[in-house]
Design a protein around this motif. Structure first.
Motif, PDB file in Angstrom:
ATOM      1  N   MET A   1      43.713  42.784  51.752  1.00  0.00           N
ATOM      2  CA  MET A   1      45.244  42.192  51.769  1.00  0.00           C
ATOM      3  C   MET A   1      45.819  42.512  52.896  1.00  0.00           C
ATOM      4  O   MET A   1      46.293  41.745  53.831  1.00  0.00           O
ATOM      5  CB  MET A   1      46.003  42.844  50.614  1.00  0.00           C
ATOM      6  CG  MET A   1      47.570  42.548  50.450  1.00  0.00           C
ATOM      7  SD  MET A   1      47.914  41.095  50.461  1.00  0.00           S
ATOM      8  CE  MET A   1      47.551  40.659  48.656  1.00  0.00           C
ATOM      9  N   PHE A   2      45.688  44.067  53.295  1.00  0.00           N
ATOM     10  CA  PHE A   2      46.626  44.530  54.567  1.00  0.00           C
ATOM     11  C   PHE A   2      45.458  45.219  55.205  1.00  0.00           C
ATOM     12  O   PHE A   2      44.521  45.844  54.665  1.00  0.00           O
ATOM     13  CB  PHE A   2      47.707  45.234  54.281  1.00  0.00           C
ATOM     14  CG  PHE A   2      48.601  44.419  53.752  1.00  0.00           C
ATOM     15  CD1 PHE A   2      49.390  43.463  54.347  1.00  0.00           C
ATOM     16  CD2 PHE A   2      49.186  44.732  52.208  1.00  0.00           C
ATOM     17  CE1 PHE A   2      50.452  42.753  53.498  1.00  0.00           C
ATOM     18  CE2 PHE A   2      50.308  43.874  51.631  1.00  0.00           C
ATOM     19  CZ  PHE A   2      50.943  42.853  52.297  1.00  0.00           C
ATOM     20  N   ASN A   3      45.885  45.630  56.487  1.00  0.00           N
ATOM     21  CA  ASN A   3      44.983  46.683  57.413  1.00  0.00           C
ATOM     22  C   ASN A   3      45.817  47.826  57.841  1.00  0.00           C
ATOM     23  O   ASN A   3      46.930  47.612  58.327  1.00  0.00           O
ATOM     24  CB  ASN A   3      44.605  45.685  58.695  1.00  0.00           C
ATOM     25  CG  ASN A   3      43.454  44.791  58.266  1.00  0.00           C
ATOM     26  OD1 ASN A   3      42.309  45.100  57.913  1.00  0.00           O
ATOM     27  ND2 ASN A   3      43.784  43.788  58.139  1.00  0.00           N
TER      28      ASN A   3
ATOM     29  N   GLY B   1      44.104  47.766  47.850  1.00  0.00           N
ATOM     30  CA  GLY B   1      43.072  46.771  48.522  1.00  0.00           C
ATOM     31  C   GLY B   1      43.407  46.627  49.795  1.00  0.00           C
ATOM     32  O   GLY B   1      42.851  45.672  50.387  1.00  0.00           O
ATOM     33  N   ALA B   2      44.093  47.832  50.390  1.00  0.00           N
ATOM     34  CA  ALA B   2      44.156  47.622  51.714  1.00  0.00           C
ATOM     35  C   ALA B   2      42.884  48.034  52.571  1.00  0.00           C
ATOM     36  O   ALA B   2      42.228  48.835  52.164  1.00  0.00           O
ATOM     37  CB  ALA B   2      45.477  48.559  52.208  1.00  0.00           C
ATOM     38  N   HIS B   3      42.570  47.541  53.886  1.00  0.00           N
ATOM     39  CA  HIS B   3      41.314  47.925  54.667  1.00  0.00           C
ATOM     40  C   HIS B   3      41.641  48.945  55.509  1.00  0.00           C
ATOM     41  O   HIS B   3      42.799  48.875  56.266  1.00  0.00           O
ATOM     42  CB  HIS B   3      40.762  46.693  55.260  1.00  0.00           C
ATOM     43  CG  HIS B   3      39.510  46.875  55.959  1.00  0.00           C
ATOM     44  ND1 HIS B   3      38.554  46.061  55.456  1.00  0.00           N
ATOM     45  CD2 HIS B   3      38.881  47.772  56.771  1.00  0.00           C
ATOM     46  CE1 HIS B   3      37.337  46.534  56.210  1.00  0.00           C
ATOM     47  NE2 HIS B   3      37.746  47.454  56.939  1.00  0.00           N
ATOM     48  N   LEU B   4      41.219  50.138  55.371  1.00  0.00           N
ATOM     49  CA  LEU B   4      41.381  51.255  56.299  1.00  0.00           C
ATOM     50  C   LEU B   4      40.576  51.156  57.581  1.00  0.00           C
ATOM     51  O   LEU B   4      39.359  51.230  57.633  1.00  0.00           O
ATOM     52  CB  LEU B   4      41.304  52.465  55.711  1.00  0.00           C
ATOM     53  CG  LEU B   4      41.663  53.942  56.491  1.00  0.00           C
ATOM     54  CD1 LEU B   4      42.840  53.833  57.039  1.00  0.00           C
ATOM     55  CD2 LEU B   4      41.223  55.136  55.600  1.00  0.00           C
ATOM     56  N   HIS B   5      41.394  51.567  58.615  1.00  0.00           N
ATOM     57  CA  HIS B   5      40.590  51.669  60.050  1.00  0.00           C
ATOM     58  C   HIS B   5      41.037  52.877  60.532  1.00  0.00           C
ATOM     59  O   HIS B   5      42.320  53.241  60.746  1.00  0.00           O
ATOM     60  CB  HIS B   5      40.943  50.336  60.941  1.00  0.00           C
ATOM     61  CG  HIS B   5      40.494  49.166  60.320  1.00  0.00           C
ATOM     62  ND1 HIS B   5      39.471  48.160  60.730  1.00  0.00           N
ATOM     63  CD2 HIS B   5      41.541  48.434  59.538  1.00  0.00           C
ATOM     64  CE1 HIS B   5      39.851  47.045  60.217  1.00  0.00           C
ATOM     65  NE2 HIS B   5      40.738  47.180  59.324  1.00  0.00           N
ATOM     66  N   LEU B   6      39.893  53.673  61.018  1.00  0.00           N
ATOM     67  CA  LEU B   6      40.080  55.065  61.663  1.00  0.00           C
ATOM     68  C   LEU B   6      39.753  54.661  63.198  1.00  0.00           C
ATOM     69  O   LEU B   6      38.409  54.457  63.323  1.00  0.00           O
ATOM     70  CB  LEU B   6      39.556  56.302  60.862  1.00  0.00           C
ATOM     71  CG  LEU B   6      39.607  56.286  59.569  1.00  0.00           C
ATOM     72  CD1 LEU B   6      38.797  57.502  58.906  1.00  0.00           C
ATOM     73  CD2 LEU B   6      40.834  56.585  59.538  1.00  0.00           C
TER      74      LEU B   6
ATOM     75  N   ALA C   1      37.775  50.215  51.408  1.00  0.00           N
ATOM     76  CA  ALA C   1      37.007  49.544  52.498  1.00  0.00           C
ATOM     77  C   ALA C   1      37.441  50.242  53.701  1.00  0.00           C
ATOM     78  O   ALA C   1      38.797  50.239  53.992  1.00  0.00           O
ATOM     79  CB  ALA C   1      37.524  48.082  52.526  1.00  0.00           C
ATOM     80  N   MET C   2      36.534  50.872  54.557  1.00  0.00           N
ATOM     81  CA  MET C   2      36.978  51.593  55.555  1.00  0.00           C
ATOM     82  C   MET C   2      35.955  51.611  56.695  1.00  0.00           C
ATOM     83  O   MET C   2      34.884  51.445  56.462  1.00  0.00           O
ATOM     84  CB  MET C   2      36.999  53.157  55.274  1.00  0.00           C
ATOM     85  CG  MET C   2      37.520  54.332  56.552  1.00  0.00           C
ATOM     86  SD  MET C   2      37.642  55.796  55.695  1.00  0.00           S
ATOM     87  CE  MET C   2      35.853  56.258  55.598  1.00  0.00           C
TER      88      MET C   2
ATOM     89  N   GLU D   1      54.528  39.672  46.562  1.00  0.00           N
ATOM     90  CA  GLU D   1      54.699  39.616  45.334  1.00  0.00           C
ATOM     91  C   GLU D   1      53.488  40.368  44.549  1.00  0.00           C
ATOM     92  O   GLU D   1      53.069  39.832  43.300  1.00  0.00           O
ATOM     93  CB  GLU D   1      54.920  38.265  44.843  1.00  0.00           C
ATOM     94  CG  GLU D   1      56.036  37.647  45.400  1.00  0.00           C
ATOM     95  CD  GLU D   1      56.208  36.157  45.004  1.00  0.00           C
ATOM     96  OE1 GLU D   1      55.323  35.291  44.486  1.00  0.00           O
ATOM     97  OE2 GLU D   1      57.365  35.931  44.892  1.00  0.00           O
ATOM     98  N   PHE D   2      52.896  41.311  45.275  1.00  0.00           N
ATOM     99  CA  PHE D   2      51.855  42.237  44.851  1.00  0.00           C
ATOM    100  C   PHE D   2      50.424  41.438  44.359  1.00  0.00           C
ATOM    101  O   PHE D   2      49.876  41.465  43.327  1.00  0.00           O
ATOM    102  CB  PHE D   2      52.324  42.906  43.292  1.00  0.00           C
ATOM    103  CG  PHE D   2      53.714  44.098  43.758  1.00  0.00           C
ATOM    104  CD1 PHE D   2      52.945  45.272  44.353  1.00  0.00           C
ATOM    105  CD2 PHE D   2      54.710  43.709  43.577  1.00  0.00           C
ATOM    106  CE1 PHE D   2      54.317  46.066  44.842  1.00  0.00           C
ATOM    107  CE2 PHE D   2      55.898  44.643  43.928  1.00  0.00           C
ATOM    108  CZ  PHE D   2      55.476  45.679  44.534  1.00  0.00           C
ATOM    109  N   LEU D   3      50.353  40.321  45.228  1.00  0.00           N
ATOM    110  CA  LEU D   3      49.251  39.449  44.984  1.00  0.00           C
ATOM    111  C   LEU D   3      48.043  40.508  45.208  1.00  0.00           C
ATOM    112  O   LEU D   3      47.752  41.504  46.109  1.00  0.00           O
ATOM    113  CB  LEU D   3      49.109  38.345  45.766  1.00  0.00           C
ATOM    114  CG  LEU D   3      50.138  37.341  45.825  1.00  0.00           C
ATOM    115  CD1 LEU D   3      50.263  36.305  46.940  1.00  0.00           C
ATOM    116  CD2 LEU D   3      50.101  36.579  44.395  1.00  0.00           C
ATOM    117  N   SER D   4      47.015  40.075  44.466  1.00  0.00           N
ATOM    118  CA  SER D   4      45.661  40.901  44.472  1.00  0.00           C
ATOM    119  C   SER D   4      44.928  40.671  45.753  1.00  0.00           C
ATOM    120  O   SER D   4      45.139  39.370  46.438  1.00  0.00           O
ATOM    121  CB  SER D   4      44.731  40.541  43.270  1.00  0.00           C
ATOM    122  OG  SER D   4      43.553  41.146  43.553  1.00  0.00           O
ATOM    123  N   ALA D   5      44.199  41.645  46.342  1.00  0.00           N
ATOM    124  CA  ALA D   5      43.499  41.532  47.416  1.00  0.00           C
ATOM    125  C   ALA D   5      42.379  40.681  47.291  1.00  0.00           C
ATOM    126  O   ALA D   5      41.904  39.868  48.356  1.00  0.00           O
ATOM    127  CB  ALA D   5      42.900  42.841  47.869  1.00  0.00           C
ATOM    128  N   GLY D   6      41.918  40.533  46.027  1.00  0.00           N
ATOM    129  CA  GLY D   6      40.904  39.565  45.612  1.00  0.00           C
ATOM    130  C   GLY D   6      41.376  38.058  45.529  1.00  0.00           C
ATOM    131  O   GLY D   6      40.513  37.180  45.620  1.00  0.00           O
TER     132      GLY D   6
END
Length: 205
Positions: free
Chosen positions: A1-3, A26-31, A56-57, A200-205
């Protein structure tokens, strides 16, 4: 969904909290390296509880490397045409001496890439959360796939990274005057949930 992009994070419990947040939204994490801790740090794992396997990282050697993994924007990466400035929450002035010491490299390709950081930031929907901004986070309109960039806890995002972003994509959360900053993981939570609410809180899937 978001990064969610954490640029050189320093405090393990903050990153652990963000891992848990990303797993639940459902956000994707980047370090972005260098990190101020090891990924096996006990404090980080305690804060993230058992959510590490659900988040998801990715870990990147540079911001440019991270940005290259994000999709190129199909719609202009800009907030509302005229977001209201937070005039009463003006950022603390940057000392001229500090700015003079900073070597700007956002016009030149970062090592390992043929594209400048400015070009990468301008072709992706990336929004920086920073106390140095004057535009309200709540004046922006977000969409699925947007990326939110956060600096290290002790110093925030580097000047050259901020300057590579258009001013309208440097955003600031409201705070009472004369306060320094919010906790990193709290700021990430506010940003992700407001963006998710707008979708609107849509699912990441």
């Amino acid at each position: 969904m978001f990064n969610v992009i954490l640029f050189q994070p320093e405090i393990p419990p903050n990153t652990g909290n963000v891992i848990r947040l990303c797993a639940n939204t459902g956000a994707h994490l980047h370090l972005i390296r260098p990190l101020g801790f090891e990924l096996e740090d006990r404090q980080l794992r305690r804060a993230g509880l058992d959510y590490h396997e659900y988040a998801a990282m990715q870990v990147h050697d540079s911001l440019a490397q991270c940005l290259q993994t994000l999709p190129i924007a199909t719609t202009p990466p800009h907030p509302n045409p005229s977001p209201r400035p937070l005039s009463s929450f003006a950022p603390r002035p940057t000392q001229a001496g500090e700015r003079a010491k900073e070597k700007s490299n956002f016009e030149s390709p970062e090592e390992g890439t043929d594209v400048s950081l400015r070009e990468l930031l301008n072709t992706r929907r990336v929004f920086a959360l920073t106390t140095k901004a004057t535009r309200s986070f709540y004046g922006a309109r977000f969409q699925a796939g947007d990326a939110f960039l956060f600096g290290p806890e002790s110093r925030g995002l580097p000047h050259d990274v901020l300057e590579a972003l258009p001013e309208e994509r440097r955003l600031r959360l409201p705070m009472l005057p004369h306060n320094r900053s919010l906790n990193l993981s709290n700021t990430v939570a506010v940003a992700v949930f407001e963006a998710w609410r707008q979708c609107e809180f849509l699912s990441a899937g």
